[in-house]
Design a protein around this motif. Structure first.
Motif, mmCIF file in Angstrom:
data_model
loop_
_atom_site.group_PDB
_atom_site.id
_atom_site.type_symbol
_atom_site.label_atom_id
_atom_site.label_comp_id
_atom_site.label_asym_id
_atom_site.label_seq_id
_atom_site.Cartn_x
_atom_site.Cartn_y
_atom_site.Cartn_z
ATOM 1 N N ASP A 97 0.825 -1.203 0.000
ATOM 2 C CA ASP A 97 0.000 0.000 0.000
ATOM 3 C C ASP A 97 0.859 1.253 0.000
ATOM 4 O O ASP A 97 0.560 2.234 -0.693
ATOM 5 N N MET A 98 1.943 1.209 0.774
ATOM 6 C CA MET A 98 2.840 2.354 0.830
ATOM 7 C C MET A 98 3.510 2.589 -0.533
ATOM 8 O O MET A 98 3.602 3.716 -1.021
ATOM 9 N N LEU A 99 3.952 1.512 -1.152
ATOM 10 C CA LEU A 99 4.597 1.618 -2.451
ATOM 11 C C LEU A 99 3.625 2.153 -3.497
ATOM 12 O O LEU A 99 3.972 3.028 -4.302
ATOM 13 N N ALA A 100 2.395 1.642 -3.476
ATOM 14 C CA ALA A 100 1.391 2.090 -4.444
ATOM 15 C C ALA A 100 1.111 3.577 -4.289
ATOM 16 O O ALA A 100 0.979 4.311 -5.281
ATOM 17 N N MET A 101 1.043 4.043 -3.049
ATOM 18 C CA MET A 101 0.806 5.454 -2.789
ATOM 19 C C MET A 101 1.969 6.309 -3.287
ATOM 20 O O MET A 101 1.771 7.357 -3.920
ATOM 21 N N ALA A 102 3.182 5.836 -3.031
ATOM 22 C CA ALA A 102 4.367 6.580 -3.453
ATOM 23 C C ALA A 102 4.437 6.672 -4.976
ATOM 24 O O ALA A 102 4.745 7.732 -5.540
ATOM 25 N N LEU A 103 4.139 5.569 -5.657
ATOM 26 C CA LEU A 103 4.186 5.562 -7.121
ATOM 27 C C LEU A 103 3.129 6.484 -7.709
ATOM 28 O O LEU A 103 3.354 7.142 -8.731
ATOM 29 N N GLN A 104 1.983 6.541 -7.052
ATOM 30 C CA GLN A 104 0.926 7.442 -7.518
ATOM 31 C C GLN A 104 1.356 8.900 -7.364
ATOM 32 O O GLN A 104 1.111 9.729 -8.250
ATOM 33 N N ASN B 291 10.161 11.944 1.819
ATOM 34 C CA ASN B 291 9.036 11.474 2.629
ATOM 35 C C ASN B 291 9.007 9.950 2.756
ATOM 36 O O ASN B 291 8.478 9.423 3.726
ATOM 37 N N TYR B 292 9.542 9.260 1.756
ATOM 38 C CA TYR B 292 9.483 7.799 1.749
ATOM 39 C C TYR B 292 10.887 7.206 1.912
ATOM 40 O O TYR B 292 11.374 6.464 1.068
ATOM 41 N N GLU B 293 11.500 7.519 3.019
ATOM 42 C CA GLU B 293 12.862 7.051 3.274
ATOM 43 C C GLU B 293 12.951 5.524 3.306
ATOM 44 O O GLU B 293 13.949 4.936 2.882
ATOM 45 N N SER B 294 11.870 4.877 3.766
ATOM 46 C CA SER B 294 11.889 3.414 3.878
ATOM 47 C C SER B 294 11.878 2.722 2.510
ATOM 48 O O SER B 294 12.138 1.516 2.411
ATOM 49 N N LEU B 295 11.594 3.490 1.445
ATOM 50 C CA LEU B 295 11.549 2.911 0.104
ATOM 51 C C LEU B 295 12.825 3.140 -0.692
ATOM 52 O O LEU B 295 12.909 2.741 -1.856
ATOM 53 N N HIS B 296 13.820 3.745 -0.085
ATOM 54 C CA HIS B 296 15.044 4.077 -0.815
ATOM 55 C C HIS B 296 15.778 2.840 -1.325
ATOM 56 O O HIS B 296 16.581 2.937 -2.257
ATOM 57 N N GLY B 297 15.512 1.704 -0.734
ATOM 58 C CA GLY B 297 16.149 0.476 -1.206
ATOM 59 C C GLY B 297 15.280 -0.321 -2.165
ATOM 60 O O GLY B 297 15.649 -1.416 -2.580
ATOM 61 N N ASN B 298 14.128 0.242 -2.532
ATOM 62 C CA ASN B 298 13.202 -0.460 -3.411
ATOM 63 C C ASN B 298 13.452 -0.075 -4.871
ATOM 64 O O ASN B 298 13.396 1.093 -5.242
ATOM 65 N N ASP B 299 13.719 -1.066 -5.695
ATOM 66 C CA ASP B 299 14.050 -0.821 -7.101
ATOM 67 C C ASP B 299 12.916 -0.136 -7.860
ATOM 68 O O ASP B 299 13.153 0.757 -8.682
#
Length: 224
Positions: free
Chosen positions: A179-186, A203-211
């Motif tokens: 859900d977090m990833l989907a929101m960030a991509l949107q 804002n999405y520091e936890s996603l910095h390692g997500n390709d």
């Protein structure tokens, strides 16, 4: 005629066949180089030949092997299908591999079980396609030359399939809340400036390692 040995793990390719949101299925293959090596190994490099002919518009391959006991050439023939990349070359290679199947090279692959691999976000690129590759780590056969043991690993050496077991993929740093990833991509898709993209990144520091997150940021930055 000499019996052709069973394939070793490093002679078998594991390729993605079908993909869904939950995972993918794999098929086991051998390539033409494997066939040539086994023909050389079993019969000798000077004791087999290969030729092609067109029959009714289709390309066939004839593989002939010298049978020392019968003192005669034994020929197996099969037709190939076109490749998506190189039409004639792919068709010739496919016909050769099929003819070698008729001699028994890799026929044990027909006994492979249905191979299903559960996927995670780490396995997908920004476009949602599989970036992970798979290979056969080990394989075993019974007295009927049927596969009875099979282990497949990914390019990070994680076991992703083991015959008779259900393997859950290991959670890595890129496995985050969907859900977090989907929101960030949107938010990335809706961004109208580089400043907004920078704010989303922070804002999405936890996603910095997500390709997927990082690839989407990069692609949007190029558009702006």
């Amino acid at each position: 005629m000499k019996e052709i040995r069973l394939l070793n793990a490093d002679e078998i390719d594991a390729r993605v066949a079908t993909v869904s949101q939950k995972g993918c299925s794999l098929l086991l293959y051998k390539d033409a180089r494997c066939d040539m090596r086994l023909l050389d190994e079993t019969f000798g490099s000077m004791n087999w030949t290969r030729s092609h002919e067109v029959i009714d518009g289709n390309l066939y391959c004839n593989v002939s092997v010298w049978d020392e006991e019968k003192k005669m050439w034994i020929t197996k023939q099969d037709v190939g299908v076109e490749s998506y990349t190189e039409k004639e070359k792919g068709q010739a290679s496919d016909a050769f591999k099929r003819a070698c199947f008729n001699f028994g090279i890799g026929r044990e692959l027909y006994t492979a079980p249905f191979i299903w691999v559960n996927l995670t976000n780490d396995d997908l690129n920004a476009q949602g396609k599989i970036k992970t590759t798979f290979k056969v780590q080990s394989i075993g056969y019974n007295e009927k030359r049927e596969i009875n043991r099979l282990v497949i690993v990914d390019n990070k050496r994680n076991v992703r399939y083991e015959m008779g077991k259900v393997i859950k993929p290991k959670e890595g740093p890129n496995n985050i809340d969907n859900d977090m990833l989907a929101m960030a991509l949107q938010e990335i898709n809706s961004a109208q400036s580089l400043q907004t993209l920078t704010q989303i990144y922070n804002n999405y520091e936890s996603l910095h390692g997500n390709d997927k997150f990082m690839s989407s940021l990069s692609a949007k930055k190029k558009l702006l």
